[in-house]
Design a protein around this motif. Structure first.
Motif, PDB file in Angstrom:
ATOM      1  N   ASN A   1       0.152  -9.829 -22.367  1.00 45.95           N
ATOM      2  CA  ASN A   1       1.540 -10.231 -22.552  1.00 45.95           C
ATOM      3  C   ASN A   1       1.993  -9.836 -23.954  1.00 45.95           C
ATOM      4  O   ASN A   1       1.313 -10.118 -24.925  1.00 45.95           O
TER       5      ASN A   1
ATOM      6  N   GLY B   1       7.705 -12.046 -24.021  1.00 45.17           N
ATOM      7  CA  GLY B   1       7.973 -13.449 -24.333  1.00 45.17           C
ATOM      8  C   GLY B   1       9.428 -13.681 -24.690  1.00 45.17           C
ATOM      9  O   GLY B   1      10.028 -14.682 -24.281  1.00 45.17           O
TER      10      GLY B   1
ATOM     11  N   LEU C   1      11.448 -13.508 -21.470  1.00 49.28           N
ATOM     12  CA  LEU C   1      11.256 -14.736 -20.706  1.00 49.28           C
ATOM     13  C   LEU C   1      12.037 -15.897 -21.320  1.00 49.28           C
ATOM     14  O   LEU C   1      12.651 -16.692 -20.605  1.00 49.28           O
ATOM     15  N   ALA C   2      12.056 -15.980 -22.641  1.00 48.52           N
ATOM     16  CA  ALA C   2      12.816 -17.046 -23.313  1.00 48.52           C
ATOM     17  C   ALA C   2      14.306 -16.895 -23.041  1.00 48.52           C
ATOM     18  O   ALA C   2      14.999 -17.884 -22.782  1.00 48.52           O
TER      19      ALA C   2
ATOM     20  N   ARG D   1      15.693 -15.472 -20.436  1.00 51.30           N
ATOM     21  CA  ARG D   1      15.926 -15.820 -19.032  1.00 51.30           C
ATOM     22  C   ARG D   1      15.885 -17.334 -18.837  1.00 51.30           C
ATOM     23  O   ARG D   1      16.729 -17.903 -18.131  1.00 51.30           O
ATOM     24  N   ALA D   2      14.948 -17.998 -19.471  1.00 51.70           N
ATOM     25  CA  ALA D   2      14.849 -19.458 -19.345  1.00 51.70           C
ATOM     26  C   ALA D   2      16.096 -20.135 -19.905  1.00 51.70           C
ATOM     27  O   ALA D   2      16.612 -21.087 -19.308  1.00 51.70           O
TER      28      ALA D   2
ATOM     29  N   GLN E   1      13.924 -24.523 -16.927  1.00 58.98           N
ATOM     30  CA  GLN E   1      12.989 -23.732 -17.724  1.00 58.98           C
ATOM     31  C   GLN E   1      11.726 -23.441 -16.909  1.00 58.98           C
ATOM     32  O   GLN E   1      11.214 -22.324 -16.917  1.00 58.98           O
ATOM     33  N   PHE E   2      11.241 -24.428 -16.190  1.00 62.65           N
ATOM     34  CA  PHE E   2      10.054 -24.240 -15.343  1.00 62.65           C
ATOM     35  C   PHE E   2      10.316 -23.199 -14.263  1.00 62.65           C
ATOM     36  O   PHE E   2       9.498 -22.307 -14.040  1.00 62.65           O
TER      37      PHE E   2
ATOM     38  N   MET F   1      10.309 -19.735 -15.615  1.00 62.87           N
ATOM     39  CA  MET F   1       9.005 -19.228 -16.029  1.00 62.87           C
ATOM     40  C   MET F   1       8.075 -18.917 -14.871  1.00 62.87           C
ATOM     41  O   MET F   1       7.188 -18.081 -15.015  1.00 62.87           O
TER      42      MET F   1
ATOM     43  N   ARG G   1       9.328 -14.551 -10.761  1.00 62.95           N
ATOM     44  CA  ARG G   1       9.041 -13.181 -11.222  1.00 62.95           C
ATOM     45  C   ARG G   1      10.212 -12.282 -11.067  1.00 62.95           C
ATOM     46  O   ARG G   1      11.077 -12.302 -10.392  1.00 62.95           O
TER      47      ARG G   1
END
Length: 121
Positions: free
Chosen positions: A3, A8, A11-12, A14-15, A114-115, A118, A121
């Motif tokens: 990763n 990261g 992903l942050a 997107r969250a 947030q969950f 994460m 996909r």
């Protein structure tokens, strides 16, 4: 390396986007209970969302550092996030007199979003 830091950061982002969308929907639902309830949802969830953004900005910087420094940044980001959440939650209850259940619901909605961001996909 499984990763990268860039992954990261993506992903942050997107969250945080998921959290903003979920909070807007939850506050619209709570608007039926009153304006204070909608504001409480936004305050509780907004603290989690802002904390996540600050945590990601703090821990996922672009510079290359040793693993101990990277781990300390990640831990510091998490501590910063939860300090912000507890501060806003306390201010919402004690100073702003917001209803407790919608305030907690906002926190839970933001954490659930947030969950979902994460694990998706």
């Amino acid at each position: 390396m499984l990763n990268s830091v860039a992954a990261g950061r993506r992903l942050a982002r997107r969250a945080i986007a998921y959290q903003v969308i979920a909070l807007c929907a939850a506050s619209l639902v709570c608007l039926a209970l009153g304006v204070e309830s909608a504001l409480a949802v936004l305050a509780g969830g907004g603290a989690v969302t802002l904390g996540a953004a600050l945590s990601a900005g703090w821990s996922l910087r672009r510079d290359v550092v040793p693993s101990g420094v990277a781990l300390a940044r990640m831990f510091g980001g998490v501590v910063l996030k939860w300090l912000l959440v507890f501060t806003v939650f306390s201010l919402g209850l004690l100073l702003w007199r917001l209803p407790a259940l919608p305030l907690l619901a906002g926190v839970l909605v933001a954490l659930a979003a947030q969950f979902v961001a994460m694990v998706r996909r």
